[in-house]
Design a protein around this motif. Sequence first.
Motif, PDB file in Angstrom:
ATOM      1  N   TYR A   1       8.317 -18.397  17.670  1.00  0.00           N
ATOM      2  CA  TYR A   1       9.266 -17.276  17.746  1.00  0.00           C
ATOM      3  C   TYR A   1      10.118 -17.368  19.011  1.00  0.00           C
ATOM      4  O   TYR A   1      11.279 -16.952  19.014  1.00  0.00           O
ATOM      5  CB  TYR A   1       8.524 -15.944  17.714  1.00  0.00           C
ATOM      6  N   LEU A   2       9.570 -17.922  20.081  1.00  0.00           N
ATOM      7  CA  LEU A   2      10.368 -18.092  21.299  1.00  0.00           C
ATOM      8  C   LEU A   2      11.569 -18.991  21.022  1.00  0.00           C
ATOM      9  O   LEU A   2      12.655 -18.778  21.582  1.00  0.00           O
ATOM     10  CB  LEU A   2       9.521 -18.688  22.425  1.00  0.00           C
ATOM     11  N   LEU A   3      11.381 -19.998  20.173  1.00  0.00           N
ATOM     12  CA  LEU A   3      12.498 -20.874  19.822  1.00  0.00           C
ATOM     13  C   LEU A   3      13.584 -20.096  19.077  1.00  0.00           C
ATOM     14  O   LEU A   3      14.776 -20.300  19.303  1.00  0.00           O
ATOM     15  CB  LEU A   3      12.006 -22.033  18.955  1.00  0.00           C
ATOM     16  N   THR A   4      13.152 -19.186  18.212  1.00  0.00           N
ATOM     17  CA  THR A   4      14.102 -18.388  17.432  1.00  0.00           C
ATOM     18  C   THR A   4      14.798 -17.338  18.291  1.00  0.00           C
ATOM     19  O   THR A   4      16.033 -17.226  18.296  1.00  0.00           O
ATOM     20  CB  THR A   4      13.378 -17.685  16.272  1.00  0.00           C
ATOM     21  N   ALA A   5      13.991 -16.555  19.026  1.00  0.00           N
ATOM     22  CA  ALA A   5      14.552 -15.468  19.833  1.00  0.00           C
ATOM     23  C   ALA A   5      15.422 -16.012  20.962  1.00  0.00           C
ATOM     24  O   ALA A   5      16.439 -15.406  21.320  1.00  0.00           O
ATOM     25  CB  ALA A   5      13.422 -14.622  20.404  1.00  0.00           C
ATOM     26  N   GLY A   6      15.036 -17.143  21.518  1.00  0.00           N
ATOM     27  CA  GLY A   6      15.801 -17.713  22.622  1.00  0.00           C
ATOM     28  C   GLY A   6      17.188 -18.180  22.210  1.00  0.00           C
ATOM     29  O   GLY A   6      18.052 -18.387  23.067  1.00  0.00           O
ATOM     30  N   ALA A   7      17.405 -18.321  20.904  1.00  0.00           N
ATOM     31  CA  ALA A   7      18.710 -18.764  20.412  1.00  0.00           C
ATOM     32  C   ALA A   7      19.640 -17.605  20.093  1.00  0.00           C
ATOM     33  O   ALA A   7      20.821 -17.818  19.777  1.00  0.00           O
ATOM     34  CB  ALA A   7      18.507 -19.625  19.164  1.00  0.00           C
ATOM     35  N   LEU A   8      19.132 -16.376  20.175  1.00  0.00           N
ATOM     36  CA  LEU A   8      19.980 -15.221  19.883  1.00  0.00           C
ATOM     37  C   LEU A   8      21.060 -15.081  20.959  1.00  0.00           C
ATOM     38  O   LEU A   8      20.780 -15.262  22.151  1.00  0.00           O
ATOM     39  CB  LEU A   8      19.121 -13.953  19.839  1.00  0.00           C
ATOM     40  N   PRO A   9      22.282 -14.737  20.575  1.00  0.00           N
ATOM     41  CA  PRO A   9      23.367 -14.654  21.564  1.00  0.00           C
ATOM     42  C   PRO A   9      23.155 -13.592  22.632  1.00  0.00           C
ATOM     43  O   PRO A   9      23.664 -13.724  23.750  1.00  0.00           O
ATOM     44  CB  PRO A   9      24.599 -14.344  20.705  1.00  0.00           C
ATOM     45  N   GLN A  10      22.414 -12.532  22.307  1.00  0.00           N
ATOM     46  CA  GLN A  10      22.185 -11.458  23.272  1.00  0.00           C
ATOM     47  C   GLN A  10      20.989 -11.717  24.183  1.00  0.00           C
ATOM     48  O   GLN A  10      20.710 -10.929  25.082  1.00  0.00           O
ATOM     49  CB  GLN A  10      22.006 -10.118  22.548  1.00  0.00           C
ATOM     50  N   VAL A  11      20.295 -12.828  23.944  1.00  0.00           N
ATOM     51  CA  VAL A  11      19.101 -13.164  24.722  1.00  0.00           C
ATOM     52  C   VAL A  11      19.331 -14.449  25.510  1.00  0.00           C
ATOM     53  O   VAL A  11      19.739 -15.467  24.932  1.00  0.00           O
ATOM     54  CB  VAL A  11      17.863 -13.341  23.814  1.00  0.00           C
ATOM     55  N   ALA A  12      19.082 -14.397  26.807  1.00  0.00           N
ATOM     56  CA  ALA A  12      19.114 -15.597  27.636  1.00  0.00           C
ATOM     57  C   ALA A  12      17.686 -15.826  28.127  1.00  0.00           C
ATOM     58  O   ALA A  12      17.196 -15.108  29.000  1.00  0.00           O
ATOM     59  CB  ALA A  12      20.056 -15.417  28.821  1.00  0.00           C
ATOM     60  N   LEU A  13      17.006 -16.801  27.523  1.00  0.00           N
ATOM     61  CA  LEU A  13      15.620 -17.092  27.879  1.00  0.00           C
ATOM     62  C   LEU A  13      15.568 -18.323  28.758  1.00  0.00           C
ATOM     63  O   LEU A  13      15.915 -19.431  28.324  1.00  0.00           O
ATOM     64  CB  LEU A  13      14.780 -17.313  26.618  1.00  0.00           C
ATOM     65  N   GLY A  14      15.140 -18.120  29.988  1.00  0.00           N
ATOM     66  CA  GLY A  14      14.998 -19.226  30.923  1.00  0.00           C
ATOM     67  C   GLY A  14      13.526 -19.507  31.199  1.00  0.00           C
ATOM     68  O   GLY A  14      12.712 -18.588  31.239  1.00  0.00           O
ATOM     69  N   ILE A  15      13.196 -20.780  31.357  1.00  0.00           N
ATOM     70  CA  ILE A  15      11.818 -21.188  31.655  1.00  0.00           C
ATOM     71  C   ILE A  15      11.834 -21.974  32.957  1.00  0.00           C
ATOM     72  O   ILE A  15      12.618 -22.922  33.109  1.00  0.00           O
ATOM     73  CB  ILE A  15      11.228 -22.043  30.519  1.00  0.00           C
ATOM     74  N   ILE A  16      10.987 -21.580  33.883  1.00  0.00           N
ATOM     75  CA  ILE A  16      10.897 -22.275  35.169  1.00  0.00           C
ATOM     76  C   ILE A  16       9.843 -23.370  35.029  1.00  0.00           C
ATOM     77  O   ILE A  16       8.649 -23.084  34.866  1.00  0.00           O
ATOM     78  CB  ILE A  16      10.512 -21.305  36.297  1.00  0.00           C
ATOM     79  N   PRO A  17      10.243 -24.637  35.054  1.00  0.00           N
ATOM     80  CA  PRO A  17       9.296 -25.728  34.835  1.00  0.00           C
ATOM     81  C   PRO A  17       8.203 -25.768  35.902  1.00  0.00           C
ATOM     82  O   PRO A  17       8.454 -25.504  37.083  1.00  0.00           O
ATOM     83  CB  PRO A  17      10.173 -26.981  34.914  1.00  0.00           C
ATOM     84  N   ALA A  18       7.009 -26.110  35.468  1.00  0.00           N
ATOM     85  CA  ALA A  18       5.898 -26.217  36.414  1.00  0.00           C
ATOM     86  C   ALA A  18       6.147 -27.322  37.434  1.00  0.00           C
ATOM     87  O   ALA A  18       5.628 -27.272  38.556  1.00  0.00           O
ATOM     88  CB  ALA A  18       4.599 -26.488  35.652  1.00  0.00           C
ATOM     89  N   ALA A  19       6.951 -28.299  37.043  1.00  0.00           N
ATOM     90  CA  ALA A  19       7.216 -29.440  37.932  1.00  0.00           C
ATOM     91  C   ALA A  19       8.348 -29.182  38.916  1.00  0.00           C
ATOM     92  O   ALA A  19       8.749 -30.095  39.646  1.00  0.00           O
ATOM     93  CB  ALA A  19       7.526 -30.678  37.090  1.00  0.00           C
TER      94      ALA A  19
END
Length: 284
Positions: free
Chosen positions: A197-215
């Motif tokens: 679902y993160l893949l789906t929701a992160g693609a919505l135009p009103q949602v900006a999903l950022g992930i801070i890499p562990a590396a």
Amino acid sequence: MPYSPSSSAQAAREAVALRLRDLRKSAGLTVTELARQCGWHHAKTVRIENARTAPSARDIRAWAAACGAGDQADGLVAQSVNAEAMYREWRLQVRSGMKQLQESVNGFFQQTELFRIYSSTLVPGLLQTEGYASALLSRIADFRDIPVNDGAAAGAARVERSRVIHTPGHRFLMLIEESVLWAQIGDEQAMAGQLGYLLTAGALPQVALGIIPAATQDRCHWPIETFHVYDDKLVSVELASAEVNITQPSEVALYLRAFEQLRSMAVYGADARALVVKAIDALQ
């Protein structure tokens, strides 16, 4: 969860305690001196000022009289009665389970235009699937010894609340640490559904999903407690024992600054999706 019954009730109690403490200090009385004039042990004064003990109407009138502020007694009594009514309502809701707590903020979410959310530990509530949310809320109910463990119903209510994401007029800036993707909540099926679902929701135009890499090397900001910022006016900070709501402009500004620094380290789009897919593959 902003303006939750628990945090609102505690805030109301603390407001009464603060007014009483201010009266004592304005009168130039020490804790011991006020206690002596009121005819009780000084420990009671400390408990009242720290919102650990709710003062009775008689306590408040004695306190105000000792401080030469008898004209403020009626207003303080009314404020205290309201605070205790809120607290009793909160306890009733807890005994009834967690579903009502999820539903209690629907109106507030609809009124909020810009959501900024940072989570170092879990998938943000607005992006949780029913399976993930149900497992999580069931564990929270167990941990907090809530009499009615209605995790499944609460999870469904949380997902219903999250429909605000699809309502026009709202924007969502969300940041998570990569470790969130690897912290399994529920069984493998629930976790796989959540990551998908993160893949789906992160693609919505009103949602900006950022992930801070562990590396990420030489981080400009360290991982901190999960927090939500609502329209630059309110910050809700999640702790193990409680939720802290912050409205002081200087403190809100500090969290906004932290959010921007954390945001500068995040990856988006294809790079973020690659991290999610990697976590999905590891479940298989």
